[in-house]
Design a protein around this motif. Structure first.
Motif, PDB file in Angstrom:
ATOM      1  N   GLN A 187       0.852  -1.182   0.000  1.00 12.00           N
ATOM      2  CA  GLN A 187       0.000   0.000   0.000  1.00 12.00           C
ATOM      3  C   GLN A 187       0.886   1.228   0.000  1.00 12.00           C
ATOM      4  O   GLN A 187       2.070   1.149   0.335  1.00 12.00           O
ATOM      5  N   ASP A 194       0.679   3.900   1.833  1.00 11.59           N
ATOM      6  CA  ASP A 194       1.010   4.477   3.136  1.00 11.59           C
ATOM      7  C   ASP A 194       2.028   3.602   3.857  1.00 11.59           C
ATOM      8  O   ASP A 194       1.743   2.463   4.207  1.00 11.59           O
ATOM      9  N   SER A 216      -0.023   4.834  10.369  1.00  9.03           N
ATOM     10  CA  SER A 216       0.455   5.254   9.061  1.00  9.03           C
ATOM     11  C   SER A 216      -0.148   6.612   8.706  1.00  9.03           C
ATOM     12  O   SER A 216      -1.001   7.133   9.436  1.00  9.03           O
ATOM     13  N   ARG A 266      -2.129   7.133   6.239  1.00 14.47           N
ATOM     14  CA  ARG A 266      -3.204   6.810   5.296  1.00 14.47           C
ATOM     15  C   ARG A 266      -4.271   7.899   5.127  1.00 14.47           C
ATOM     16  O   ARG A 266      -4.715   8.155   3.994  1.00 14.47           O
ATOM     17  N   HIS A 296      -3.299  10.284   2.443  1.00 20.63           N
ATOM     18  CA  HIS A 296      -3.422   9.671   1.109  1.00 20.63           C
ATOM     19  C   HIS A 296      -4.888   9.662   0.676  1.00 20.63           C
ATOM     20  O   HIS A 296      -5.204   9.957  -0.477  1.00 20.63           O
ATOM     21  N   GLN A 297      -5.756   9.312   1.625  1.00 15.59           N
ATOM     22  CA  GLN A 297      -7.183   9.218   1.279  1.00 15.59           C
ATOM     23  C   GLN A 297      -7.769  10.591   0.986  1.00 15.59           C
ATOM     24  O   GLN A 297      -8.545  10.760   0.052  1.00 15.59           O
ATOM     25  N   HIS A 337      -4.612   7.160  -2.320  1.00 15.41           N
ATOM     26  CA  HIS A 337      -4.293   5.919  -1.597  1.00 15.41           C
ATOM     27  C   HIS A 337      -4.498   4.710  -2.503  1.00 15.41           C
ATOM     28  O   HIS A 337      -5.492   4.616  -3.213  1.00 15.41           O
ATOM     29  N   GLU A 393      -3.929   0.336  -2.630  1.00 15.25           N
ATOM     30  CA  GLU A 393      -3.562  -0.903  -1.943  1.00 15.25           C
ATOM     31  C   GLU A 393      -3.701  -2.056  -2.915  1.00 15.25           C
ATOM     32  O   GLU A 393      -4.649  -2.093  -3.700  1.00 15.25           O
TER      33      GLU A 393
END
Ligand code: 1HN
Length: 351
Positions: free
Chosen positions: A278, A280, A334, A336, A339-340, A345, A347
């Motif tokens: 992923q 992150d 992380s 994340r 990223h979102q 993001h 994965e």
């Protein structure tokens, strides 16, 4: 007669001549700027607690918490030495507070998480409310809140600090203030934030007192552990993660802090997980048990065996897979949510 200069000589001359104007040709760096896939400069790394702890205890003799302000050994990514970073966006360190000590009150725009490793009875105070720390508890310090730590117990207490320091540095948005009083006055009894927000309920007329950050200061281990145990008994196991839950901001359903997501997972005895990657990069703190992680990227491989209180980092877009003969519990965090929020993001789960 002069020969026509070669294309490469023309270019070299161009680069030299425009260099004083701070001009650089994009075509020389284009592929590195937009690589076909993330090419993190970070490397996977493991910090075994039994090897780190003696240095942490020696630091306890070398400096007081008060003089150090925060007595912390930074877990630096081996590929980012000198940058106080465990990934490009995250900071991690192990903090020690000895009986009777106080780490004085201050505030900063960086958000912090604590994950308690060893000892109990130290407290962290946030915004007038103290929280007593127990091993396995996940504790939050929201951005720009006054916070200090103290230890009224008889034992050394150690926790993992996770902060978004490199990210805030990237945005040049770091501010900090030292309080004029070492220890803030207590304005709410311990457990108030938990009573307000920790029972799947919230005050009827509440606002979000810390903006995008969770108003719940402490997520006790006992609760998280109970949930994982229960799901482990009677829910299907995820082939990649075992049983994994993310911590919530109860007011939003999002991550506890806008910059950092936190997770706890349990792998059953005999677990042989599938690989995933992923974007992150994540930092892991081993809570209980033993296991192994295999990490792979660009033809390079790493293999770490871990036990309680060990820490390791899985950088962005490195393929990782877990296995555990005897079972284990892992806490992780992380970047994340960022990223979102940016819609970047990604994965991949390999099967
Ligand atoms: C900080 O305020 C703490 O409050 C821990 O315990 C680590 C690392 C850099 C900057 C501030 C704390 C920190 C920090």
């Amino acid at each position: 007669m002069n020969a026509t200069p070669t294309p490469s000589a023309v270019r070299e001359q161009l680069y030299r001549d425009m260099n004083p104007l701070h001009l650089t040709p994009l075509w020389e760096v284009l592929h590195a700027l937009v690589p076909p896939q993330p090419a993190s400069p970070c490397v996977p790394a493991l910090w075994q607690y039994e090897r780190v702890r003696p240095f942490l205890m020696r630091s306890g003799q070398a400096i007081t918490a008060e003089e150090a302000v925060r007595r912390v050994l930074i877990l630096e990514n081996p590929a980012l030495r000198g940058q106080s970073a465990i990934t490009q966006s995250l900071y991690a360190g192990l903090q020690l507070i000895l009986p009777g000590e106080v780490a004085p009150s201050h505030r900063h725009t960086q958000s912090a998480l604590r994950f308690v490793l060893e000892g109990k009875g130290a407290y962290t105070a946030v915004d007038g409310e103290r929280t007593i720390m127990q091993p396995g508890d996940f504790i939050i310090t929201p951005s720009w809140t006054w916070h200090e730590h103290g230890n009224d117990s008889g034992e050394a207490v150690v926790w993992l600090d996770g902060l978004d320091i490199p990210m805030i540095r990237f945005f040049d948005a770091g501010f900090a203030q030292t309080s004029t009083s070492h220890v803030q006055s207590v304005s709410r009894t311990e457990g108030t934030s938990f009573a307000r927000y920790g029972h799947n309920m919230a005050p009827v007329r509440h606002d979000a007192p810390y903006g995008a950050t969770s108003p719940l200061f402490c997520y006790p281990y006992e609760r998280s552990r109970q949930a994982l145990d229960r799901l482990m008994r009677d829910s299907p196991l995820d082939a990649w993660d075992g049983v994994k839950l993310r911590y919530l901001n109860p007011l939003s359903g999002g991550s506890p802090m806008p910059t950092m997501a936190t997770f706890m997972q349990k792998l059953p005895p005999g677990f042989k997980g599938q690989g995933w990657r992923q974007t992150d990069g994540a930092v892991y703190s081993v809570v209980e048990g033993q296991g192994q992680v295999h990490i792979e990227a660009e033809g390079e491989r790493w293999f770490f065996e871990f036990g309680p209180r060990d820490h390791f980092v899985v950088p962005s877009w490195h393929t990782a897979r877990f296995s555990s003969e005897r079972g284990c519990v892992l806490f992780s965090f992380s970047d994340r949510p960022v990223h979102q929020a940016l819609g970047i993001h990604k994965e991949e789960r390999l099967s």
